[in-house]
Design an enzyme around this catalytic site. Structure first.
Site, PDB file in Angstrom:
ATOM      1  N   ASP A  49       0.838  -1.192   0.000  1.00 57.02           N
ATOM      2  CA  ASP A  49       0.000   0.000   0.000  1.00 57.02           C
ATOM      3  C   ASP A  49       0.879   1.250   0.000  1.00 57.02           C
ATOM      4  O   ASP A  49       1.592   1.501   0.979  1.00 57.02           O
ATOM      5  CB  ASP A  49      -0.896  -0.023   1.247  1.00 57.02           C
ATOM      6  N   ASP A  50       0.865   2.005  -1.099  1.00 56.18           N
ATOM      7  CA  ASP A  50       1.627   3.258  -1.232  1.00 56.18           C
ATOM      8  C   ASP A  50       3.136   3.046  -1.319  1.00 56.18           C
ATOM      9  O   ASP A  50       3.916   3.934  -0.978  1.00 56.18           O
ATOM     10  CB  ASP A  50       1.333   4.219  -0.075  1.00 56.18           C
ATOM     11  N   CYS A  89      -6.049   3.808  -3.948  1.00 57.60           N
ATOM     12  CA  CYS A  89      -6.258   2.477  -3.355  1.00 57.60           C
ATOM     13  C   CYS A  89      -7.328   1.598  -3.979  1.00 57.60           C
ATOM     14  O   CYS A  89      -7.033   0.571  -4.582  1.00 57.60           O
ATOM     15  CB  CYS A  89      -6.581   2.637  -1.874  1.00 57.60           C
ATOM     16  N   ARG A  93      -7.047  -1.839  -6.486  1.00 55.52           N
ATOM     17  CA  ARG A  93      -7.346  -3.176  -5.981  1.00 55.52           C
ATOM     18  C   ARG A  93      -8.438  -3.846  -6.792  1.00 55.52           C
ATOM     19  O   ARG A  93      -8.412  -5.065  -7.024  1.00 55.52           O
ATOM     20  CB  ARG A  93      -7.712  -3.086  -4.487  1.00 55.52           C
ATOM     21  N   LYS A 142      -5.339  -5.468   3.854  1.00 53.63           N
ATOM     22  CA  LYS A 142      -6.297  -4.417   3.510  1.00 53.63           C
ATOM     23  C   LYS A 142      -7.161  -4.832   2.322  1.00 53.63           C
ATOM     24  O   LYS A 142      -6.656  -5.151   1.261  1.00 53.63           O
ATOM     25  CB  LYS A 142      -5.535  -3.130   3.185  1.00 53.63           C
ATOM     26  N   HIS A 144     -10.547  -2.998   1.153  1.00 54.30           N
ATOM     27  CA  HIS A 144     -10.877  -1.698   0.556  1.00 54.30           C
ATOM     28  C   HIS A 144     -11.707  -1.794  -0.728  1.00 54.30           C
ATOM     29  O   HIS A 144     -11.570  -0.970  -1.627  1.00 54.30           O
ATOM     30  CB  HIS A 144      -9.615  -0.873   0.306  1.00 54.30           C
ATOM     31  N   SER A 167      -8.782   1.639   4.463  1.00 50.90           N
ATOM     32  CA  SER A 167      -7.451   2.138   4.811  1.00 50.90           C
ATOM     33  C   SER A 167      -7.272   2.339   6.305  1.00 50.90           C
ATOM     34  O   SER A 167      -8.197   2.744   7.024  1.00 50.90           O
ATOM     35  CB  SER A 167      -7.187   3.476   4.094  1.00 50.90           C
ATOM     36  N   HIS A 235       1.537   2.617   3.790  1.00 49.45           N
ATOM     37  CA  HIS A 235       0.533   3.676   3.900  1.00 49.45           C
ATOM     38  C   HIS A 235       0.526   4.222   5.332  1.00 49.45           C
ATOM     39  O   HIS A 235       0.649   3.470   6.294  1.00 49.45           O
ATOM     40  CB  HIS A 235      -0.828   3.052   3.553  1.00 49.45           C
ATOM     41  N   ASP A 287      -0.067  -0.903  -4.980  1.00 49.01           N
ATOM     42  CA  ASP A 287      -1.276  -0.333  -5.573  1.00 49.01           C
ATOM     43  C   ASP A 287      -1.076   1.018  -6.235  1.00 49.01           C
ATOM     44  O   ASP A 287      -1.811   1.384  -7.146  1.00 49.01           O
ATOM     45  CB  ASP A 287      -2.391  -0.230  -4.524  1.00 49.01           C
ATOM     46  N   ASN A 288      -0.139   1.811  -5.762  1.00 50.18           N
ATOM     47  CA  ASN A 288       0.133   3.131  -6.347  1.00 50.18           C
ATOM     48  C   ASN A 288       1.424   3.673  -5.757  1.00 50.18           C
ATOM     49  O   ASN A 288       2.031   3.048  -4.891  1.00 50.18           O
ATOM     50  CB  ASN A 288      -1.021   4.113  -6.094  1.00 50.18           C
ATOM     51  N   LYS A 308       1.706   9.399  -5.582  1.00 49.71           N
ATOM     52  CA  LYS A 308       0.306   9.018  -5.396  1.00 49.71           C
ATOM     53  C   LYS A 308      -0.625  10.195  -5.698  1.00 49.71           C
ATOM     54  O   LYS A 308      -0.356  11.336  -5.351  1.00 49.71           O
ATOM     55  CB  LYS A 308       0.095   8.556  -3.950  1.00 49.71           C
TER      56      LYS A 308
END
Length: 488
Positions: A49-50, A89, A93, A142, A144, A167, A235, A287-288, A308
């Site tokens: 995540d991030d 996010c 996903r 996660k 989401h 998140s 994240h 994811d990003n 992001k």
């Protein structure tokens, strides 16, 4: 129509089709023992995540080490041009688990805890696809993609789930909006394990989710399995386990990455101890890009522009490492463009599973994974949508085209510190063309010098808009499918 569970025969289908599916799977196991060729490969999919493009050692990270992930790269393939479909996010996903551009399945942005929107049950997730072939399916981390009980992972093909519905910063301790969110729950299966997550709970999540992954692998060693590990790190809010705090030069962010690397090492060690190493494809990506406004609590996009929340390369280009001993040649670097939407159709081909009946956008990238001579990206173009369905950018071959829109930037702004973010400035993005082979940092706009290239890319974008729309032009796509909506 769904395939029956492995290893049952295919009732009502021709023996030719059955033989063809067996050939597909058997081709992945050329050295398998007699009778073993019918068993499809295991899959462990790790989706951070991030995580920034420059956050791993093999991608140039400094201030900490990632020996397990660097080892994965040496023993497998490292992609340099791998993309998420969106710099945020939930959208990313949805694309990963359905093989579709997120706009096609109606998921935009980052879904909140009270919105009632989730992934439609009419879509086929990777977990549901693999269950058709008899896989055990599990997830930790996660989700989401919908917070209502009817929208959780166990309603989308996962046999078990331990994790967060959205998140980890969507909780009452948010630094800018402490009253905006309800208590954050930890969910185990269909029950709430912790009703109000505390900072101490968060500091154990990486370890706890890893323990669930290791347990799942051991419990399902005798059948094909798919485990989706989706750490809520790096994240914000950042939390590292006690064994990792204060261990890196980079501070807390480096400590968090070091713990993620440890997590990967635990999974790889478990696969070796259970004798499943050469039967298991492990894929690691994110994811990003990094959340740059958080400064020392955010990651690095390395040589890429922005992060992001933008469709410059730093927002959507991600690290991707895949490892499968004896199947993926070691030490390879793949420079062909590929995307998270390609994971589902590639795994479907390896598992001998039928693709969803509904149209998807991903392509089979086995030739890129396995290093076939002359293998090229199967995509004529990749497209990137953000905010409310804005088509903000696309890539085709070496070329990246951005369409006029408003983005955010931290250039010239004071960086965040200690978990409190800085403030973004607004950036007017024009019609911008970049040659990514010679200008990975998107520094030189070639739009005026290359009008023919711009025209060719615009034609491709126009076909995409017809299909999936573009709110920048106030156009709805004819093939957009609705998400699930419930009243909270």
């Amino acid at each position: 129509m769904r395939l029956p569970a492995w290893p049952a025969p295919l009732p009502g289908r021709s023996t030719c089709l059955a033989a063809f599916l067996t050939f597909l799977v058997g081709a992945a196991f050329p050295d398998a023992a007699p009778g073993e060729e019918a068993r499809p490969p295991n899959l462990v999919l790790i989706f951070c995540d991030d995580l920034g493009y420059g956050d791993l050692g093999s991608y140039g990270a400094r201030g900490y080490e990632t020996p397990n992930l660097d080892g994965m790269a040496r023993e497998g393939v490292r992609f340099t041009d791998f993309y998420a479909t969106s710099p945020v996010c939930s959208a990313s996903r949805a694309a990963l688990l359905t093989g579709c551009y997120h706009e096609r399945v109606g998921i935009r942005g980052a879904l909140g805890p009270r919105g009632g929107t989730g992934l439609s049950h009419a879509e086929t997730t990777l977990a549901e696809l693999l269950k058709q072939r008899g896989y055990a399916t599990g997830m930790a981390g996660k989700w989401h993609l919908g917070s209502h009980p009817s929208q959780r992972p166990t309603r989308h093909g996962f046999d078990e789930f331990l994790g967060l519905p959205y998140s980890a910063d969507m909780w009452p301790r948010h630094p800018e909006a402490p009253n905006a969110y309800p208590p954050l729950p930890l969910i185990d299966g269909d029950r709430i394990a912790i009703a109000d997550v505390t900072p101490e709970d968060q500091s154990r999540f990486t370890e706890r989710f890893t323990e669930r992954a290791v347990s799942f692998i051991r419990r399902h060693r005798d059948r094909p399995f798919f485990f989706y590990l989706a750490p809520n790190m790096p994240h914000v809010p950042l939390f590292a386990g006690e064994k990792f705090r204060g261990k890196t030069e980079r501070g807390l962010y480096g400590d968090v990455i070091a713990e993620i690397d440890w997590s990967v090492g635990q999974i790889l060690r478990t696969l070796k101890e259970t004798g499943l190493d050469d039967r298991t494809l492990v894929v690691f990506t994110s994811d990003n890009g990094p959340w740059l406004s958080y400064g020392d609590h955010g990651g690095s996009a390395g040589p890429l522009r922005e992060g992001k929340g933008t469709c410059y390369e730093g927002g959507v280009r991600e690290p991707m490492i895949a490892r499968w001993p004896g199947r993926i040649p070691p030490g390879r670097v793949c420079r062909e463009p590929a995307s998270t939407i390609d994971v589902l159709p590639t795994i479907a081909a390896l598992a001998g599973a039928r693709l969803p009946d509904r149209p998807i956008d991903g392509k089979d990238i086995r030739p890129l994974l396995f290093g076939e001579p002359g293998a090229r990206s199967p995509h004529d173009a990749l497209f990137f949508q953000y905010l409310n369905g804005q088509l903000q950018a696309m890539r085709s071959g070496r070329w990246k085209l951005l369409f006029p829109h408003t983005a955010r930037t931290m250039i010239g702004q004071a960086a965040g510190k200690g978990g409190v973010p800085g403030k973004y400035a607004q950036l007017a993005v024009g019609l911008e063309l970049y040659d990514l082979e010679s200008d990975i940092g998107e520094t030189t706009n070639l739009a005026e010098r290359k009008p023919e290239i711009v025209r060719q890319l615009e034609e491709k974008a126009e076909r995409f808009r017809e299909e999936l729309g573009d709110s920048l032009q106030k156009r709805a796509g004819k093939a957009v499918r609705p998400p699930d909506r419930v009243s909270d």
